[in-house]
Scaffold this active site. Structure first.
Site, PDB file in Angstrom:
ATOM      1  N   ARG A  38       0.809  -1.219   0.000  1.00 29.73           N
ATOM      2  CA  ARG A  38       0.000   0.000   0.000  1.00 29.73           C
ATOM      3  C   ARG A  38       0.843   1.271   0.000  1.00 29.73           C
ATOM      4  NH1 ARG A  38      -5.253  -1.207   3.882  1.00 29.73           N
ATOM      5  NH2 ARG A  38      -5.905  -3.151   2.862  1.00 29.73           N
ATOM      6  N   ASP A  65     -15.671   8.964   8.823  1.00 27.76           N
ATOM      7  CA  ASP A  65     -14.599   8.003   8.591  1.00 27.76           C
ATOM      8  C   ASP A  65     -13.288   8.775   8.621  1.00 27.76           C
ATOM      9  OD1 ASP A  65     -14.700   4.913   7.336  1.00 27.76           O
ATOM     10  OD2 ASP A  65     -12.796   5.960   7.044  1.00 27.76           O
TER      11      ASP A  65
END
Length: 289
Positions: A50, A151
């Site tokens: 990632r 979030d």
């Protein structure tokens, strides 16, 4: 770089970069400080894959250079991208379906207006499922209800705010719900659906980090969904977050947890009411009344 000449303290995981023990340890420390996420040693490959994308994007050759870049600007935009990269977003409509009938039953008895906080909104499936449940449960009274969808990941919030999903994402919904709550796309949007405006109107998307010193939340909630979030936190962080939830809940408010989460260690604040459903304890509810 020759990845075959590693020392015992250096581990090469991919063809482009070397992720050393020191770098991996620093990444684990930084993401814990920023987002409360406790990365295990087994997450090394995930971290590499990632964050390697960020190194390529920035044209950097080493993880150490990237980490120095981050720490040089504590308020820089790259911190959000770093956090986004290491956040896991797995969601679906009406996931852990037993929660939604319980929510419906609860809100029918709540004074108006009903407010629900979805604290890990991801790409929107969960808060929209909550909004649909409120409409079904409250009928004409649903117009005054609201769902706050937060979030830590700004990228998934942007997706959720669009309210557009593939047919595959809604394939498990009952035909009645699909017809009632979605508009089917045509032409260039064939194969996709959009949340109907009356559902979207109930949901407000907002970026929020559960580890922030202050939460920009103005009203108490009848229910809080914090599902499959605590599994990424260590116990002290879990306790800290749960204690901050309590003052934000209306008396007898419900807290919905994920299927693999257990908040029994916070029994002085929440009592188990059903399968992964907790209620604000009587003493805390009385204190907040």
């Amino acid at each position: 770089m020759n990845t075959n000449q590693n020392t015992a303290a250096t581990v090469s995981i991919g063809p482009d970069f070397v992720l050393t023990d020191k770098d991996f340890s620093k990444i684990r420390t930084l993401i814990h400080q920023r987002a409360g996420i406790a990365l295990s040693a087994q997450k090394r490959q995930m971290v590499y894959s990632r964050l390697a994308r960020r190194l390529r994007k920035l044209k950097l050759k080493e993880f150490s250079t990237y980490l120095n870049f981050l720490e040089a600007d504590p308020n820089g935009e790259e911190w959000q991208l770093f956090t986004n990269a290491l956040t896991t977003n797995l969601t679906s409509f009406f996931r852990e379906s037993h929660h939604f009938p319980a929510l419906a039953e609860h809100v029918r008895g709540c004074p108006q207006p009903v407010t629900v906080w979805c604290s890990a909104a991801s790409t929107g499936e969960e808060p929209y499922s909550i909004a649909m449940t409120l409409i079904e449960a409250l009928g004409n009274r649903a117009g005054g209800a609201s769902v706050l969808a937060t979030d830590i990941d700004t990228q998934v919030l942007a997706v959720g705010a669009q309210g557009i999903f593939s047919m595959e994402q809604v394939s498990k919904l009952e035909p009645e719900r699909l017809k009632r709550f979605f508009l089917k796309g045509s032409g260039a949007h064939a194969g996709k659906v959009r949340i109907r405006p009356e559902v979207a109107a109930l949901v407000k998307f907002q970026q929020l980090n559960l580890l922030d010193a202050k939460w920009a939340l103005a009203e108490p909630f009848d229910a809080i969904f914090c599902r499959n979030v605590m599994i990424y936190f260590d116990k002290p962080t879990q306790e800290q977050v749960l204690q901050r939830f309590a003052p934000l809940m209306k008396p007898h408010g419900l807290l919905f947890a994920g299927h693999s989460e257990n908040f029994s260690f916070a029994s002085h604040t929440f009592r188990l009411r059903g399968k992964t459903i907790y209620e604000l304890s009587a003493s805390r509810a009385k204190a907040g009344a």
